[in-house]
Each structure stands twice: as structure tokens, then as C-alpha cells.
Design a protein around this motif. Structure first.
Motif, PDB file in Angstrom:
ATOM      1  N   GLY A 191       0.776  -1.228   0.000  1.00  0.00           N
ATOM      2  CA  GLY A 191       0.000   0.000   0.000  1.00  0.00           C
ATOM      3  C   GLY A 191       0.804   1.273   0.000  1.00  0.00           C
ATOM      4  O   GLY A 191       0.249   2.360   0.235  1.00  0.00           O
ATOM      5  N   ARG A 192       2.106   1.192  -0.271  1.00  0.00           N
ATOM      6  CA  ARG A 192       2.951   2.385  -0.255  1.00  0.00           C
ATOM      7  C   ARG A 192       3.812   2.415  -1.511  1.00  0.00           C
ATOM      8  O   ARG A 192       4.427   1.412  -1.878  1.00  0.00           O
ATOM      9  N   ASP A 193       3.871   3.566  -2.183  1.00  0.00           N
ATOM     10  CA  ASP A 193       4.670   3.707  -3.391  1.00  0.00           C
ATOM     11  C   ASP A 193       6.146   3.851  -3.061  1.00  0.00           C
ATOM     12  O   ASP A 193       6.518   4.430  -2.038  1.00  0.00           O
TER      13      ASP A 193
ATOM     14  N   SER B  82       5.554  -7.115   4.463  1.00  0.00           N
ATOM     15  CA  SER B  82       4.232  -6.973   5.067  1.00  0.00           C
ATOM     16  C   SER B  82       4.315  -7.252   6.557  1.00  0.00           C
ATOM     17  O   SER B  82       5.209  -7.966   7.027  1.00  0.00           O
ATOM     18  N   ALA B  83       3.381  -6.679   7.299  1.00  0.00           N
ATOM     19  CA  ALA B  83       3.172  -7.168   8.657  1.00  0.00           C
ATOM     20  C   ALA B  83       2.899  -8.659   8.558  1.00  0.00           C
ATOM     21  O   ALA B  83       2.445  -9.149   7.516  1.00  0.00           O
TER      22      ALA B  83
ATOM     23  N   ALA C 114      -8.688  -7.446  -9.673  1.00  0.00           N
ATOM     24  CA  ALA C 114      -7.360  -7.129  -9.138  1.00  0.00           C
ATOM     25  C   ALA C 114      -7.448  -6.613  -7.707  1.00  0.00           C
ATOM     26  O   ALA C 114      -6.683  -7.033  -6.826  1.00  0.00           O
ATOM     27  N   ALA C 115      -8.382  -5.695  -7.457  1.00  0.00           N
ATOM     28  CA  ALA C 115      -8.533  -5.150  -6.109  1.00  0.00           C
ATOM     29  C   ALA C 115      -9.026  -6.221  -5.142  1.00  0.00           C
ATOM     30  O   ALA C 115      -8.652  -6.226  -3.958  1.00  0.00           O
ATOM     31  N   GLU C 116      -9.850  -7.143  -5.629  1.00  0.00           N
ATOM     32  CA  GLU C 116     -10.364  -8.209  -4.762  1.00  0.00           C
ATOM     33  C   GLU C 116      -9.252  -9.174  -4.367  1.00  0.00           C
ATOM     34  O   GLU C 116      -9.237  -9.692  -3.236  1.00  0.00           O
TER      35      GLU C 116
ATOM     36  N   ALA D 193       6.317  -8.798  -6.200  1.00  0.00           N
ATOM     37  CA  ALA D 193       6.164  -7.395  -6.553  1.00  0.00           C
ATOM     38  C   ALA D 193       4.952  -6.753  -5.887  1.00  0.00           C
ATOM     39  O   ALA D 193       4.871  -5.532  -5.789  1.00  0.00           O
ATOM     40  N   SER D 194       3.989  -7.576  -5.437  1.00  0.00           N
ATOM     41  CA  SER D 194       2.733  -7.056  -4.902  1.00  0.00           C
ATOM     42  C   SER D 194       2.002  -8.177  -4.178  1.00  0.00           C
ATOM     43  O   SER D 194       2.341  -9.362  -4.340  1.00  0.00           O
ATOM     44  N   PRO D 195       0.961  -7.851  -3.403  1.00  0.00           N
ATOM     45  CA  PRO D 195       0.131  -8.906  -2.824  1.00  0.00           C
ATOM     46  C   PRO D 195      -0.454  -9.823  -3.889  1.00  0.00           C
ATOM     47  O   PRO D 195      -0.499 -11.045  -3.708  1.00  0.00           O
ATOM     48  N   PHE D 196      -0.902  -9.248  -5.012  1.00  0.00           N
ATOM     49  CA  PHE D 196      -1.421 -10.028  -6.132  1.00  0.00           C
ATOM     50  C   PHE D 196      -0.386 -11.066  -6.576  1.00  0.00           C
ATOM     51  O   PHE D 196      -0.696 -12.252  -6.742  1.00  0.00           O
ATOM     52  N   ASP D 197       0.848 -10.628  -6.756  1.00  0.00           N
ATOM     53  CA  ASP D 197       1.932 -11.506  -7.206  1.00  0.00           C
ATOM     54  C   ASP D 197       2.236 -12.587  -6.173  1.00  0.00           C
ATOM     55  O   ASP D 197       2.450 -13.752  -6.508  1.00  0.00           O
TER      56      ASP D 197
END
Length: 432
Positions: free
Chosen positions: A12-14, A49-50, A338-340, A378-382
Motif C-alpha cells: 500500500g505504499r509507493d 508486510s506485517a 485485481a482489487a479483490e 512485486a505485490s500482494p497479487f503476485d
């Protein structure tokens, strides 16, 4: 002890950042290159991540699949019968050994907060006393909440209410119930009233197994939510399973979303176990028998995903992996936007933390416990898609688990042998 985590990609942070540690707590979170600390770990753009949070498991039953027999029908009810047989042979050493082994699996997977239900329909409370010992033994590594769970009922089991209160006196963190298993609907309502009363007297949270059945007439979640709202405890109460939602009609479902959103309670969906347990009495079509995850999230209700069972009479598989639970939950609840998918990651992290009511004991913020997980993604999705194992798990500022990179060497016609990591070429720029 780590003093600095460099080049972290926070959820959630750029951009990348550095995370400073102040002993067992987090210090500053600053842009990459600005952090200070002699003992540093460079995670090279990995997702940080936490830690993962397990909001629902039964550690006292883990690793008992096939003992004393297999659940041949695969149903919830036979699972309870098999466990009732196995329960007679429980010993302190047996429970401690199995629970500790699975907690080690959880820690290796980056789970540092666990809520475990413990069966208290046992006059000797053998499993409960053993789990108190486990809670003490693991406290320097992870946080373990214990739920007094009346597997065979409160009103329908001899001295069920007395055993539940005794569990509260001995020091559980949460009071449970199982209203749909009670003999009558009236007993089910009364069992929730008893559970809420004990929780109020001892200042405890509430987490009830609620409507874990394919019966469309099982509607105890509305009772739980109303007791929570009128008692003023709101998000300190949780309804786990709620699989009867998969059978509710549209009109009642619409009404229920309003009731639950107004109450502030949490829901825990256990997709791995309930996809297997529910619909066992159906021919075709077979019901999924799951919480209305998408709809409840849309209504503003907090929903988390739990593992529920790890190799026990209700679910014979499992490795205590929260990312596996998230993946199955995505498929089962049709969370494919994607957001889900990002939300599914939250359902095994921050949303699950809300179920445990962790507050300031969770999250990568200055002054909070220095617990985190590093994922080569790279992301939660990944992370969910590739089921990435944590490269590092940090508890109280100490690295407690490390996983070396896994690689698959592929020889392909017309190309030199190369490693395959299942990352799309266009996404590779996000992985430094």
C-alpha cells in the motif's frame, strides 16, 4: 537483532523504503537510502508486510487425521464423531507435541499471530491445560490466543456451561459457542446468551462457530450480531464459518447484510475445510456452503480467511500456509478482480488482525512490535498468484525463518537452459 531493513516494498505504499528497528520494536520508516543501522538486511525491492495472521485453527486436533479412523463420509458430523473418539486418548504430551509442530509450520510461513479454538467439552480439560503450556512456551516467538470451544455444545452437553466458565477462570482469551449443534433452536439461542454472559463477566472476546451447516433455516448469526450490538461489544465478537449463508435466499441475505454491518462483528470464512465439508448431503447441484464473502465485504463487514484444520478428522491436508488459504478463498468466493485479490491478501493479514483485536500490537509503524514477513514478490497479487514462500520472517526484531530462493532449470528447444520463476516478463521490472 536487525537494526535496519533496506529497500523494502511496503504493502500500500509507493516506492521503496528503509525500516529501522529499535530493539524489539519498529523505529522510523523512511525513503530508501535514508535509514541508519549497523546490522542491516537488504531485501532488494521485495514485498514486506506485517506478518500473516491465522484467525481460526484447531491446534488441539491437528495431525490426527486417520486416528482412530478416517472420516469416511467426509462430513462435519462424522468428523465430530471421530474426534470424540480420539479425544478420549488425549494426553498432555500428545497435545503439546502436535500443536507445537504445527505452530512451527505457521512461523516458517510467516504467521506470528494465531487464534486457536480448543475443545472444552472434556471434564478433565486435558487439551486446554496443555494449550496453556504451549501458549507460554511460544510467547517469545508468536502470539497465541486460545478460544474455549464447546465442540459438543453448551446446553446439550452435560455441564457444558460449567466447563466453559471454568475455561474462563483458567485464563482463555476468547469464549466460543456452537449454536447450530445444540439440540434445539432454543438451546442454540440460550448457548449464545451463556457465552456472551461469561465473556462479559471475565472481559473476554467472543468467537462462535456459527451456522456451519447447509440448513437454510440455521440463522444464529443474526442472534450473535444482535447480542454483540446490544451488549456494546461490536468488533470484539466474531462469527466463524457461517456456511449456511450459502443457502440463504436473496431477501434474507439482503436483510442480514444490514444486521451484520450495523453490529460491527467480524466474520471468518474457512474455504479449505468448508469446501470439503459442506454439500455432503446434496446430490447435484452441490452447494459451496461458504460465507457470502464478496457481499459481506461490499456491505462493510470485516471478513477474514482461516485455515481451520491441518490434517485432522475434518480436513486431512494442509501445511499451515495462509497464502494457500487466500488462493482457495479467491477461487471459492469468486474474488478475481485485481482489487479483490489484494483484498484476499488483507484477509490473511490486516483483516485477520482485526478479528484478533490486535490494535497497536500489529503493523509496521514506529513503536509497534518488530514483526514482519519478506516475500520475493512485486505485490500482494503476485505473492498470492505465485504462492511465494517468505524469504525472511522477523519476530521481535530477530530473523526466525529463512527460505532460500527456489529455482527450476528449463531446457527449451532453440534456447539456452534458463531458470523459470513464473514471473511475467513485463512484471520483472517490478522485481529488482
Amino acid at each position: 537483532m536487525i537494526q535496519l531493513l533496506r529497500n523494502a516494498r511496503l504493502v500500500g505504499r509507493d516506492g521503496l523504503c528503509d525500516i529501522e528497528f529499535d530493539g524489539e520494536r519498529f523505529g522510523r520508516v523512511v525513503p530508501a537510502g535514508e535509514g541508519a543501522g549497523a546490522q542491516s538486511l537488504d531485501v532488494d525491492g521485495a514485498l514486506v508486510s506485517a506478518p500473516f495472521v491465522e484467525p481460526h485453527v484447531h491446534l488441539d486436533t491437528t495431525l490426527t487425521a486417520g486416528e482412530p479412523r478416517w472420516n469416511a463420509s467426509g462430513s462435519l458430523w462424522e468428523g465430530i464423531a471421530v474426534w470424540s473418539e480420539r479425544k478420549r486418548t488425549l494426553t498432555r504430551e500428545d497435545v503439546i507435541s502436535r500443536a507445537t509442530e504445527v505452530l512451527r509450520w505457521y512461523a516458517a510461513n510467516g504467521v506470528l499471530h494465531v487464534r486457536s479454538h480448543v475443545d472444552v467439552t472434556d471434564p478433565g480439560l486435558v487439551a486446554l491445560d496443555a494449550m496453556f503450556e504451549v501458549r507460554e512456551q511460544v510467547r517469545d516467538v508468536l502470539n497465541l490466543q486460545l478460544v474455549a470451544f464447546p465442540q459438543e455444545g453448551i446446553c446439550s452437553y452435560e455441564n457444558g456451561a460449567g466447563l466453559l466458565e471454568e475455561a474462563a477462570r483458567r485464563g482463555v482469551d476468547v469464549i466460543g459457542a456452537i449454536p447450530h449443534f445444540e439440540d434445539t433452536r432454543e438451546d442454540g439461542v440460550r448457548s449464545l446468551e451463556i457465552a456472551f454472559g461469561i465473556a462479559e463477566r471475565y472481559g473476554l472476546l467472543v468467537d462462535a462457530h456459527c451456522d456451519e451447516i447447509d440448513d437454510e433455516q440455521s440463522r444464529f448469526v443474526e442472534v450473535l450480531a444482535t447480542l454483540a450490538r446490544r451488549g456494546g461489544i461490536g468488533d470484539k465478537a466474531t462469527a466463524s464459518h457461517t456456511t449456511a449463508m450459502g443457502s440463504y435466499n436473496g431477501a434474507y441475505s439482503y436483510k442480514l447484510r444490514r444486521i451484520l454491518a450495523r453490529s460491527g462483528i467480524n466474520l471468518v470464512c474457512n474455504p479449505l475445510a468448508n469446501l470439503c465439508l459442506q454439500g455432503r448431503f446434496d446430490d447435484h447441484p452441490k452447494r459451496r456452503g461458504l460465507t457470502q464473502v464478496k457481499e459481506m465485504l461490499g456491505a462493510g463487514v470485516n471478513v477474514a480467511f482461516g485455515h481451520d484444520d491441518v490434517m485432522d478428522p475434518w480436513f486431512p491436508l494442509g501445511t499451515a500456509s495462509p497464502l494457500q488459504v487466500a488462493l482457495v478463498g479467491i477461487a471459492a468466493a469468486q474474488l478475481t478482480g485485481a482489487a479483490e485479490i489484494d483484498e484476499a491478501f488483507a484477509m490473511v493479514t490486516e483483516r485477520a488482525a482485526s478479528v484478533l483485536h490486535l490494535g497497536d500490537a500489529y503493523g509496521i509503524e514506529p513503536g509497534r512490535p518488530a514483526d514482519l514477513v519478506v516475500l520475493p514478490a512485486a505485490s500482494p497479487f503476485d505473492a498470492v498468484r505465485r504462492q511465494t514462500r517468505p524469504s525472511h520472517v522477523v519476530s521481535r526484531g530477530r530473523i526466525i525463518a529463512e527460505t532460500p530462493p527456489a529455482s527450476t532449470r528449463l531446457t527449451w528447444p532453440g534456447r539456452e537452459p534458463e531458470d523459470i520463476d513464473f514471473v511475467r516478463n513485463r512484471d520483472r521490472r517490478s522485481l529488482r
